[in-house]
Design a protein around this motif. Structure first.
Motif, PDB file in Angstrom:
ATOM      1  N   VAL A  35       2.119  -1.195   2.535  1.00 43.46           N
ATOM      2  CA  VAL A  35       1.048  -0.331   3.029  1.00 43.46           C
ATOM      3  C   VAL A  35       1.020  -0.333   4.549  1.00 43.46           C
ATOM      4  O   VAL A  35       1.679  -1.147   5.188  1.00 43.46           O
ATOM      5  CB  VAL A  35      -0.320  -0.781   2.469  1.00 43.46           C
ATOM      6  N   GLY A  36       0.228   0.550   5.097  1.00 45.48           N
ATOM      7  CA  GLY A  36       0.102   0.686   6.546  1.00 45.48           C
ATOM      8  C   GLY A  36      -0.964  -0.211   7.128  1.00 45.48           C
ATOM      9  O   GLY A  36      -1.946   0.259   7.697  1.00 45.48           O
ATOM     10  N   GLN A  50      -0.654   5.055  10.270  1.00 49.21           N
ATOM     11  CA  GLN A  50      -0.677   4.228   9.051  1.00 49.21           C
ATOM     12  C   GLN A  50       0.613   4.405   8.262  1.00 49.21           C
ATOM     13  O   GLN A  50       1.206   3.433   7.782  1.00 49.21           O
ATOM     14  CB  GLN A  50      -1.874   4.573   8.167  1.00 49.21           C
ATOM     15  N   PHE A  51       1.088   5.644   8.130  1.00 50.87           N
ATOM     16  CA  PHE A  51       2.321   5.900   7.389  1.00 50.87           C
ATOM     17  C   PHE A  51       3.518   5.275   8.115  1.00 50.87           C
ATOM     18  O   PHE A  51       4.401   4.688   7.482  1.00 50.87           O
ATOM     19  CB  PHE A  51       2.536   7.397   7.185  1.00 50.87           C
ATOM     20  N   THR A  52       3.529   5.382   9.437  1.00 46.93           N
ATOM     21  CA  THR A  52       4.598   4.775  10.236  1.00 46.93           C
ATOM     22  C   THR A  52       4.601   3.262  10.052  1.00 46.93           C
ATOM     23  O   THR A  52       5.664   2.644   9.898  1.00 46.93           O
ATOM     24  CB  THR A  52       4.436   5.154  11.720  1.00 46.93           C
ATOM     25  N   GLN A  53       3.411   2.646  10.032  1.00 41.18           N
ATOM     26  CA  GLN A  53       3.310   1.199   9.845  1.00 41.18           C
ATOM     27  C   GLN A  53       3.762   0.790   8.444  1.00 41.18           C
ATOM     28  O   GLN A  53       4.399  -0.254   8.272  1.00 41.18           O
ATOM     29  CB  GLN A  53       1.881   0.712  10.094  1.00 41.18           C
ATOM     30  N   ALA A  56       7.362   0.618   8.632  1.00 44.39           N
ATOM     31  CA  ALA A  56       7.753  -0.546   9.440  1.00 44.39           C
ATOM     32  C   ALA A  56       7.640  -1.825   8.607  1.00 44.39           C
ATOM     33  O   ALA A  56       8.518  -2.700   8.666  1.00 44.39           O
ATOM     34  CB  ALA A  56       6.886  -0.642  10.695  1.00 44.39           C
ATOM     35  N   ASN A  57       6.568  -1.940   7.821  1.00 42.99           N
ATOM     36  CA  ASN A  57       6.414  -3.103   6.953  1.00 42.99           C
ATOM     37  C   ASN A  57       7.507  -3.139   5.890  1.00 42.99           C
ATOM     38  O   ASN A  57       8.045  -4.202   5.572  1.00 42.99           O
ATOM     39  CB  ASN A  57       5.023  -3.112   6.310  1.00 42.99           C
ATOM     40  N   LEU A  58       7.858  -1.973   5.371  1.00 43.86           N
ATOM     41  CA  LEU A  58       8.960  -1.881   4.411  1.00 43.86           C
ATOM     42  C   LEU A  58      10.272  -2.325   5.066  1.00 43.86           C
ATOM     43  O   LEU A  58      11.054  -3.066   4.470  1.00 43.86           O
ATOM     44  CB  LEU A  58       9.075  -0.451   3.871  1.00 43.86           C
ATOM     45  N   ALA A  59      10.505  -1.882   6.294  1.00 46.14           N
ATOM     46  CA  ALA A  59      11.726  -2.257   7.011  1.00 46.14           C
ATOM     47  C   ALA A  59      11.833  -3.768   7.174  1.00 46.14           C
ATOM     48  O   ALA A  59      12.929  -4.329   7.063  1.00 46.14           O
ATOM     49  CB  ALA A  59      11.767  -1.570   8.377  1.00 46.14           C
ATOM     50  N   GLU A  60      10.698  -4.446   7.405  1.00 48.17           N
ATOM     51  CA  GLU A  60      10.710  -5.911   7.528  1.00 48.17           C
ATOM     52  C   GLU A  60      11.180  -6.578   6.240  1.00 48.17           C
ATOM     53  O   GLU A  60      11.943  -7.540   6.275  1.00 48.17           O
ATOM     54  CB  GLU A  60       9.313  -6.433   7.870  1.00 48.17           C
TER      55      GLU A  60
END
Length: 129
Positions: A35-36, A50-53, A56-60
């Motif tokens: 989630v964002g 929020q969508f960008t975050q 980014a969390n998925l990328a981590e």
């Protein structure tokens, strides 16, 4: 036996809720919904941010498993107020997946998520390199 994956320094937050960020099995990585939310767990208010975050969390999580967005084969997204924010989401998604071949994708409209401020959750399956 599960071969679990956690982004650096985030295992405690997953342990608190009793699930893993991702599980490796059969040559694939199954990633729990992202989630964002910022590092403190607070939802980002502005939809595009929020969508960008969320990505980014998925990328981590992907990075912790040695994967990247190009390894994703299947995506499911859960959207609150889907029609209100879908164009904004599409613009963010286009930055992550700018050209074919695209992963297969299922978008689901939902009433709400775990936090009423959240608008999106992203769940993926990736092929392990």
């Amino acid at each position: 036996m599960r071969d679990v994956v956690f982004p650096t320094a985030k295992q405690a937050s997953y342990d608190a809720y009793g699930y893993s960020a991702a599980v490796k099995s059969g040559g694939f990585l199954f990633v729990s919904g992202q989630v964002g939310a910022d590092a403190a767990g607070a939802a980002i208010a502005e939809p595009s941010a929020q969508f960008t975050q969320a990505f980014a969390n998925l990328a981590e999580v992907l990075d912790a498993a040695g994967c990247c967005f190009d390894d994703i084969v299947d995506v499911t997204t859960f959207h609150v107020n889907m029609y209100e924010h879908f164009e904004t989401f599409g613009a963010v998604k286009a930055k992550i997946f700018p050209e074919p071949p695209f992963p297969n994708w299922t978008a689901v409209g939902v009433v709400n998520l775990a936090d009423p401020a959240l608008l999106l959750e992203i769940k993926v399956t990736a092929k392990l390199p």
